[in-house]
Design a protein around this motif. Structure first.
Motif, PDB file in Angstrom:
ATOM      1  N   TYR A 203      40.421  37.896  33.217  1.00 56.44           N
ATOM      2  CA  TYR A 203      40.211  39.266  33.698  1.00 56.44           C
ATOM      3  C   TYR A 203      40.582  40.329  32.661  1.00 56.44           C
ATOM      4  CZ  TYR A 203      38.826  37.815  38.323  1.00 56.44           C
ATOM      5  OH  TYR A 203      38.129  37.279  39.380  1.00 56.44           O
ATOM      6  N   GLY A 204      40.768  39.931  31.397  1.00 56.69           N
ATOM      7  CA  GLY A 204      40.892  40.932  30.354  1.00 56.69           C
ATOM      8  C   GLY A 204      42.186  41.002  29.587  1.00 56.69           C
ATOM      9  N   ALA A 205      43.089  40.042  29.768  1.00 57.20           N
ATOM     10  CA  ALA A 205      44.351  40.067  29.030  1.00 57.20           C
ATOM     11  C   ALA A 205      44.108  39.950  27.527  1.00 57.20           C
ATOM     12  CB  ALA A 205      45.257  38.929  29.491  1.00 57.20           C
ATOM     13  N   PHE A 206      45.018  40.502  26.761  1.00 58.09           N
ATOM     14  CA  PHE A 206      44.953  40.390  25.303  1.00 58.09           C
ATOM     15  C   PHE A 206      45.399  38.991  24.895  1.00 58.09           C
ATOM     16  CE2 PHE A 206      47.056  41.035  21.087  1.00 58.09           C
ATOM     17  CZ  PHE A 206      45.910  41.374  20.374  1.00 58.09           C
TER      18      PHE A 206
ATOM     19  N   LEU B 228      43.906  53.954  37.575  1.00 58.64           N
ATOM     20  CA  LEU B 228      43.181  52.798  37.059  1.00 58.64           C
ATOM     21  C   LEU B 228      44.060  51.552  37.016  1.00 58.64           C
ATOM     22  CD1 LEU B 228      41.131  54.424  34.144  1.00 58.64           C
ATOM     23  CD2 LEU B 228      40.205  53.366  36.208  1.00 58.64           C
ATOM     24  N   CYS B 229      45.292  51.720  36.546  1.00 56.15           N
ATOM     25  CA  CYS B 229      46.213  50.578  36.493  1.00 56.15           C
ATOM     26  C   CYS B 229      46.475  50.026  37.896  1.00 56.15           C
ATOM     27  CB  CYS B 229      47.534  50.996  35.849  1.00 56.15           C
ATOM     28  SG  CYS B 229      47.450  51.262  34.060  1.00 56.15           S
TER      29      CYS B 229
ATOM     30  N   VAL C 109      45.772  46.856  28.418  1.00 59.76           N
ATOM     31  CA  VAL C 109      46.684  47.981  28.622  1.00 59.76           C
ATOM     32  C   VAL C 109      46.660  48.446  30.077  1.00 59.76           C
ATOM     33  CG1 VAL C 109      47.163  50.364  27.899  1.00 59.76           C
ATOM     34  CG2 VAL C 109      46.456  48.675  26.208  1.00 59.76           C
ATOM     35  N   PHE C 110      45.599  48.120  30.802  1.00 65.62           N
ATOM     36  CA  PHE C 110      45.478  48.531  32.202  1.00 65.62           C
ATOM     37  C   PHE C 110      45.793  47.389  33.171  1.00 65.62           C
ATOM     38  CE2 PHE C 110      42.905  51.419  29.721  1.00 65.62           C
ATOM     39  CZ  PHE C 110      43.228  52.655  30.255  1.00 65.62           C
ATOM     40  N   MET C 111      46.285  46.269  32.649  1.00 65.79           N
ATOM     41  CA  MET C 111      46.595  45.110  33.480  1.00 65.79           C
ATOM     42  C   MET C 111      48.107  44.912  33.604  1.00 65.79           C
ATOM     43  SD  MET C 111      43.829  42.286  32.151  1.00 65.79           S
ATOM     44  CE  MET C 111      44.252  41.161  33.492  1.00 65.79           C
TER      45      MET C 111
ATOM     46  N   ALA D 149      50.972  48.209  30.324  1.00 68.59           N
ATOM     47  CA  ALA D 149      50.866  49.537  29.726  1.00 68.59           C
ATOM     48  C   ALA D 149      52.059  49.891  28.855  1.00 68.59           C
ATOM     49  CB  ALA D 149      50.720  50.589  30.835  1.00 68.59           C
ATOM     50  N   SER D 150      53.040  48.993  28.753  1.00 65.59           N
ATOM     51  CA  SER D 150      54.304  49.366  28.111  1.00 65.59           C
ATOM     52  C   SER D 150      54.150  49.701  26.626  1.00 65.59           C
ATOM     53  CB  SER D 150      55.355  48.269  28.299  1.00 65.59           C
ATOM     54  OG  SER D 150      54.866  47.020  27.884  1.00 65.59           O
ATOM     55  N   GLY D 151      53.228  49.042  25.914  1.00 66.87           N
ATOM     56  CA  GLY D 151      53.017  49.383  24.513  1.00 66.87           C
ATOM     57  C   GLY D 151      52.573  50.823  24.360  1.00 66.87           C
TER      58      GLY D 151
END
Length: 213
Positions: free
Chosen positions: A48-51, A25-26, A72-74, A137-139
């Motif tokens: 596109y979905g960043a926090f 997915l990533c 988390v997937f970006m 995804a590092s968190g």
């Protein structure tokens, strides 16, 4: 050494379906965003979905809570993606095997959410007031490390000496790396690490009670 992998590619996919799916997915989403625009541009990543949080208007990103997960997937570059996926492919399988796939995916996502939440809180207190944007995804990966840190502290007899040294080295060097490089979300990493440690403590308590019962 629990982190050495001997499975074939097909065997890896079968043994660790959640880790394999996360990596897929990533990678797919990164390629999609890379084709669609500039993945190094903050505004593009936001679209596109960043926090994202703002210390005044939305300090914890609760107006669009789905960003806690999508971010988390970006990833913001090929190197960012590759580094995180290598860590995930190597480090995650033993934990997926211990926790089983269903619990593991919940654990992984909560670690990513926890990392974003802690990072947002610290930015609200000490940030520049312009807002906080994060991807990667590092968190969640540091959450995996947090689970291993719990094991080396409280369940050391379950691990071989080489694995214990590896865990200490990766956690220690990761924290130092996060401090040295300004582009890295240090508090996102720390938040994921703490979340993983605490969540695995709960998992360990539950499974211990089941074994005694």
């Amino acid at each position: 050494m629990i982190f050495l992998r001997y499975e074939s590619f097909r065997g890896y996919l079968k043994s660790f379906p959640v880790t394999s799916a996360i990596v897929a997915l990533c990678t797919i989403y990164f390629l999609f965003t890379f084709i669609m625009g500039d993945v190094s541009n903050g505004r593009f990543l936001y679209e596109y979905g960043a926090f994202f949080t703002h210390p005044i208007y939305d300090p914890f990103g609760l107006d669009e809570p789905w960003r806690y997960v999508t971010s988390v997937f970006m990833h913001g570059s090929f190197m960012h993606l590759i580094q995180n996926m290598i860590m995930l492919i190597i480090m995650a399988p033993p934990l997926e095997r211990i926790m089983k796939s269903g619990r593991y995916i919940v654990f992984y996502l909560l670690c990513g959410i926890g990392g974003n939440f802690v990072s947002a809180g610290i930015d609200n207190l000490f940030g520049n007031g312009l807002g906080h944007l994060a991807v990667g995804a590092s968190g969640a990966i540091y959450g995996v490390l947090g689970a291993y840190l719990f094991l080396v502290v409280f369940r050391k007899k379950w691990l071989d000496a080489s694995s214990i040294r590896t865990i200490y080295w990766i956690v220690g060097s990761g924290i130092v790396f996060s401090l040295v490089y300004s582009e890295v979300d240090f508090w996102g990493h720390v938040g994921g690490l703490i979340t993983g440690f605490v969540l695995y403590r709960l998992f360990d308590r539950i499974t211990s009670r089941k074994r005694k019962g």
